[in-house]
Write a protein that holds these residues in place. Structure first.
Motif, short mmCIF file in Angstrom:
data_model
loop_
_atom_site.label_atom_id
_atom_site.label_comp_id
_atom_site.label_asym_id
_atom_site.label_seq_id
_atom_site.Cartn_x
_atom_site.Cartn_y
_atom_site.Cartn_z
N GLN A 26 0.84 -1.18 0.00
CA GLN A 26 0.00 0.00 0.00
C GLN A 26 0.88 1.24 0.00
O GLN A 26 1.95 1.26 0.60
CB GLN A 26 -0.89 0.04 1.26
CG GLN A 26 -1.86 -1.11 1.35
CD GLN A 26 -3.06 -0.95 0.43
OE1 GLN A 26 -3.06 -0.17 -0.51
NE2 GLN A 26 -4.10 -1.72 0.69
N GLN A 34 -7.51 -4.20 3.19
CA GLN A 34 -8.83 -4.53 2.66
C GLN A 34 -8.63 -5.16 1.28
O GLN A 34 -7.96 -4.59 0.42
CB GLN A 34 -9.65 -3.25 2.57
CG GLN A 34 -11.09 -3.45 2.19
CD GLN A 34 -11.83 -2.12 2.15
OE1 GLN A 34 -11.27 -1.08 1.81
NE2 GLN A 34 -13.09 -2.16 2.50
N SER A 35 -9.20 -6.33 1.10
CA SER A 35 -9.05 -7.01 -0.18
C SER A 35 -9.83 -6.28 -1.27
O SER A 35 -10.75 -5.52 -1.00
CB SER A 35 -9.55 -8.45 -0.07
OG SER A 35 -10.97 -8.46 0.04
N SER A 36 -9.44 -6.54 -2.51
CA SER A 36 -10.16 -5.91 -3.63
C SER A 36 -11.60 -6.40 -3.67
O SER A 36 -12.51 -5.64 -4.02
CB SER A 36 -9.45 -6.18 -4.95
OG SER A 36 -9.32 -7.56 -5.16
N ASP A 38 -13.43 -7.12 -1.07
CA ASP A 38 -14.13 -6.36 -0.04
C ASP A 38 -14.42 -4.94 -0.51
O ASP A 38 -15.51 -4.42 -0.29
CB ASP A 38 -13.30 -6.34 1.25
CG ASP A 38 -14.07 -5.75 2.42
OD1 ASP A 38 -15.24 -6.12 2.59
OD2 ASP A 38 -13.49 -4.92 3.15
N ARG A 39 -13.48 -4.32 -1.20
CA ARG A 39 -13.71 -2.96 -1.72
C ARG A 39 -14.85 -2.97 -2.74
O ARG A 39 -15.70 -2.07 -2.75
CB ARG A 39 -12.43 -2.40 -2.35
CG ARG A 39 -11.40 -1.97 -1.33
CD ARG A 39 -10.29 -1.16 -1.96
NE ARG A 39 -9.54 -1.91 -2.97
CZ ARG A 39 -8.53 -2.73 -2.72
NH1 ARG A 39 -8.13 -2.92 -1.47
NH2 ARG A 39 -7.91 -3.36 -3.70
N ARG A 40 -14.87 -3.99 -3.62
CA ARG A 40 -15.96 -4.08 -4.61
C ARG A 40 -17.31 -4.24 -3.92
O ARG A 40 -18.29 -3.60 -4.30
CB ARG A 40 -15.73 -5.26 -5.55
CG ARG A 40 -14.72 -5.00 -6.63
CD ARG A 40 -14.77 -6.07 -7.72
NE ARG A 40 -14.65 -7.42 -7.22
CZ ARG A 40 -13.51 -8.06 -6.98
NH1 ARG A 40 -12.36 -7.47 -7.19
NH2 ARG A 40 -13.50 -9.30 -6.54
N SER A 43 -18.40 -0.90 -2.17
CA SER A 43 -18.87 0.13 -3.11
C SER A 43 -20.21 -0.26 -3.73
O SER A 43 -21.00 0.60 -4.10
CB SER A 43 -17.83 0.40 -4.19
OG SER A 43 -17.67 -0.72 -5.02
#
Length: 86
Positions: A26, A34-36, A38-40, A43
């Motif tokens: 990062q 935060q995993s991608s 989790d971000r998806r 959002s």
């Protein structure tokens, strides 16, 4: 090379100049891990509330597992086809 976990941790400690921080990919250490995925999800569910959010997460995880199962099936099928030629 370290033989035990404590020896490994000691090597990290020495290589980082006594810091217990190790680069994690990062640009800013204050950002949360935060995993991608989790971000998806986060959002995508901002506009959902209550039960709709739970159902969205359930469907998302079901689809994720189905995709993973399909990929494994494809890989195993390819392996079976390759070994059946012998």
């Amino acid at each position: 090379m370290a033989g035990t976990v404590s020896e490994y941790l000691e090597q990290i400690y020495q290589k980082t100049g006594g810091s217990q921080c190790v680069y994690r990919g990062q640009a800013d250490a204050r950002w949360p891990l935060q995993s991608s995925a989790d971000r998806r999800i986060q959002s995508s569910i901002e506009n959902y509330g209550g039960i709709a959010k739970i159902l969205f997460l359930k469907v998302y995880h079901e689809n994720l597992l189905l995709d993973a199962c399909q990929k494994v099936s494809d890989i195993l099928g390819a392996v079976n086809l390759q070994t059946s030629n012998y």
